[in-house]
Design an enzyme around this catalytic site. Sequence first.
Site, PDB file in Angstrom:
ATOM      1  N   SER A   2       0.995  -1.334  -0.128  1.00 46.19           N
ATOM      2  CA  SER A   2       0.044  -0.108   0.094  1.00 46.19           C
ATOM      3  C   SER A   2       0.935   1.256  -0.035  1.00 46.19           C
ATOM      4  O   SER A   2       1.918   1.165   0.516  1.00 46.19           O
ATOM      5  CB  SER A   2      -0.949   0.025   1.290  1.00 46.19           C
ATOM      6  OG  SER A   2      -1.512   1.040   1.369  1.00 46.19           O
ATOM      7  N   TYR A  29      -2.163   0.186  10.625  1.00 45.65           N
ATOM      8  CA  TYR A  29      -2.223  -0.371   8.983  1.00 45.65           C
ATOM      9  C   TYR A  29      -0.892  -0.212   8.271  1.00 45.65           C
ATOM     10  O   TYR A  29      -0.256  -0.841   7.770  1.00 45.65           O
ATOM     11  CB  TYR A  29      -3.418  -0.184   8.488  1.00 45.65           C
ATOM     12  CG  TYR A  29      -3.491  -0.315   7.034  1.00 45.65           C
ATOM     13  CD1 TYR A  29      -3.690  -1.568   6.703  1.00 45.65           C
ATOM     14  CD2 TYR A  29      -3.409   0.521   5.883  1.00 45.65           C
ATOM     15  CE1 TYR A  29      -3.874  -2.182   5.250  1.00 45.65           C
ATOM     16  CE2 TYR A  29      -3.374   0.363   4.496  1.00 45.65           C
ATOM     17  CZ  TYR A  29      -3.660  -1.062   4.109  1.00 45.65           C
ATOM     18  OH  TYR A  29      -3.593  -1.456   2.741  1.00 45.65           O
TER      19      TYR A  29
HETATM   20  N1  LIG Z   1      -8.626  -0.997  -1.596  1.00 45.45           N
HETATM   21  C1  LIG Z   1      -7.673   0.041  -1.207  1.00 45.45           C
HETATM   22  O1  LIG Z   1      -7.924   1.110  -1.192  1.00 45.45           O
HETATM   23  C2  LIG Z   1      -6.398  -0.508  -1.166  1.00 45.45           C
HETATM   24  C3  LIG Z   1      -5.213   0.305  -0.934  1.00 45.45           C
HETATM   25  C4  LIG Z   1      -3.769  -0.161  -0.720  1.00 45.45           C
HETATM   26  C5  LIG Z   1      -3.640  -1.355  -0.790  1.00 45.45           C
HETATM   27  N2  LIG Z   1      -4.684  -2.358  -0.614  1.00 45.45           N
HETATM   28  C6  LIG Z   1      -4.440  -3.677  -0.052  1.00 45.45           C
HETATM   29  O2  LIG Z   1      -4.905  -4.546  -1.401  1.00 45.45           O
HETATM   30  C7  LIG Z   1      -5.260  -5.761  -0.626  1.00 45.45           C
HETATM   31  C8  LIG Z   1      -6.642  -6.230  -0.992  1.00 45.45           C
HETATM   32  O3  LIG Z   1      -7.457  -5.566  -0.544  1.00 45.45           O
HETATM   33  P1  LIG Z   1      -8.777  -4.979  -1.267  1.00 45.45           P
HETATM   34  O4  LIG Z   1      -8.798  -3.721  -1.252  1.00 45.45           O
HETATM   35  O5  LIG Z   1      -9.072  -5.993  -2.370  1.00 45.45           O
HETATM   36  O6  LIG Z   1      -9.989  -5.583  -0.129  1.00 45.45           O
HETATM   37  P2  LIG Z   1     -11.325  -6.340  -0.010  1.00 45.45           P
HETATM   38  O7  LIG Z   1     -11.981  -6.200  -1.127  1.00 45.45           O
HETATM   39  O8  LIG Z   1     -11.720  -6.443   1.366  1.00 45.45           O
HETATM   40  O9  LIG Z   1     -10.463  -7.864  -0.026  1.00 45.45           O
HETATM   41  C9  LIG Z   1      -9.535  -8.401   0.834  1.00 45.45           C
HETATM   42  C10 LIG Z   1      -9.452  -9.827   0.544  1.00 45.45           C
HETATM   43  O10 LIG Z   1      -8.870 -10.353   1.629  1.00 45.45           O
HETATM   44  C11 LIG Z   1      -9.445 -11.655   2.242  1.00 45.45           C
HETATM   45  N3  LIG Z   1      -8.932 -11.730   3.719  1.00 45.45           N
HETATM   46  C12 LIG Z   1      -8.913 -10.733   4.424  1.00 45.45           C
HETATM   47  N4  LIG Z   1      -8.816 -11.390   5.674  1.00 45.45           N
HETATM   48  C13 LIG Z   1      -8.470 -12.409   5.448  1.00 45.45           C
HETATM   49  C14 LIG Z   1      -8.375 -13.591   6.075  1.00 45.45           C
HETATM   50  N5  LIG Z   1      -8.072 -13.853   7.455  1.00 45.45           N
HETATM   51  N6  LIG Z   1      -8.469 -15.070   5.683  1.00 45.45           N
HETATM   52  C15 LIG Z   1      -8.213 -15.204   4.286  1.00 45.45           C
HETATM   53  N7  LIG Z   1      -8.707 -14.310   3.553  1.00 45.45           N
HETATM   54  C16 LIG Z   1      -8.678 -12.785   4.011  1.00 45.45           C
HETATM   55  C17 LIG Z   1     -10.885 -11.220   1.992  1.00 45.45           C
HETATM   56  O11 LIG Z   1     -11.216 -12.584   2.165  1.00 45.45           O
HETATM   57  P3  LIG Z   1     -12.954 -12.661   2.448  1.00 45.45           P
HETATM   58  O12 LIG Z   1     -13.787 -11.466   1.865  1.00 45.45           O
HETATM   59  O13 LIG Z   1     -13.648 -13.836   1.851  1.00 45.45           O
HETATM   60  O14 LIG Z   1     -13.006 -12.589   3.845  1.00 45.45           O
HETATM   61  C18 LIG Z   1     -10.661 -10.608   0.513  1.00 45.45           C
HETATM   62  O15 LIG Z   1     -10.815 -11.607  -0.434  1.00 45.45           O
HETATM   63  C19 LIG Z   1      -4.939  -5.710   0.766  1.00 45.45           C
HETATM   64  O16 LIG Z   1      -3.603  -6.122   1.026  1.00 45.45           O
HETATM   65  C20 LIG Z   1      -5.089  -4.180   0.954  1.00 45.45           C
HETATM   66  O17 LIG Z   1      -4.143  -3.760   2.184  1.00 45.45           O
HETATM   67  C21 LIG Z   1      -6.038  -1.922  -0.849  1.00 45.45           C
END
Ligand SMILES: NC(=O)c1ccc[n+]([C@@H]2O[C@H](COP(=O)([O-])OP(=O)(O)OC[C@H]3O[C@@H](n4cnc5c(N)ncnc54)[C@H](OP(=O)(O)O)[C@@H]3O)[C@@H](O)[C@H]2O)c1
Length: 272
Positions: A143, A154
Amino acid sequence: MVMLSGKTSVITGASSGIGKAVAQLLAQEGSHVFIAGRSGDRLQALAGVIERAGGRASIGAFDVHNYEKLRAFVDEAVDRTGRLDIMVNAAGVDYPGSIIEGKLTDWRDMFETNVIAMLVGSQAAVRAMRATKSAGHIVTISSYAGRGDGFRVYGATKAAVNSICATLRAELENEPIRSVTIMPGAVATNFGRHFPAEFVNSILNSVGIASDFKTGDVLSDETLEILHARASAIFASADDMARAVLYTVTQPHDLSVSEILVGPRKSFPQAH
Ligand SMILES: NC(=O)c1ccc[n+]([C@@H]2O[C@H](COP(=O)([O-])OP(=O)(O)OC[C@H]3O[C@@H](n4cnc5c(N)ncnc54)[C@H](OP(=O)(O)O)[C@@H]3O)[C@@H](O)[C@H]2O)c1
């Protein structure tokens, strides 16, 4: 002409958001994708979409805090296909809130999901790539928040992730396995699931989406697409991130794409 024909990929966090978009794109490019997340229903639905489009998907519904299951899922991908080319660590979680008022359970979830599971998944992937003599890429979704101060606990987890990816990169420099760090800015996903309801609803309302989000809810793909379409200056799309991943995994193995910082052109107000 597909770019990943015959390749095998494991993607954590594939039931939602960035991981889901990555899984779809890698499958579209010919890779057999092994998709992991907690929500079996959403993984099953994604596998159906991929298979109806002619791709191959296998699912693993488990909590990544169960490190044995995470290792076993990587091994399953290798046992079934004989190789591992791409490991994408996308599972991640954020709990807003100050350190003074923060909760131990939230800190533990962030460190275990964002850091320890990423370490376990990366280690399992390197061992699998070495054992099968696969030239591979380990791509970790970090991130923007890992690069500076003020991004709460975070941000500390993502700073750790950046450091681990860099160390892994150095450890692997004599092998055909690359470690890539992708640092997204704000992306329209379910990442705000633990944020205060009023914060999420105010963002959705500001772009004309009527919303009754409650903390812990998961938004529909349609809502996220509308959010991105109406506010693309502050929210990139998960597909934007997937294209960044595809770029890194299709580069020659003597080329190290170390870090990619990619996000919308304007910064986004943080949840506190
Ligand atoms: N969206 C943003 O603005 C943003 C910005 C910077 C970085 N990121 C990074 O991008 C990555 C993906 O996030 P996203 O934005 O796609 O969010 P998201 O839509 O909430 O997806 C998160 C994913 O992680 C899985 N997950 C979370 N905790 C878990 C656990 N304990 N065991 C197994 N699976 C787990 C969730 O599974 P379930 O839904 O099945 O629980 C989901 O598939 C993360 O590492 C986040 O830090 C996101």
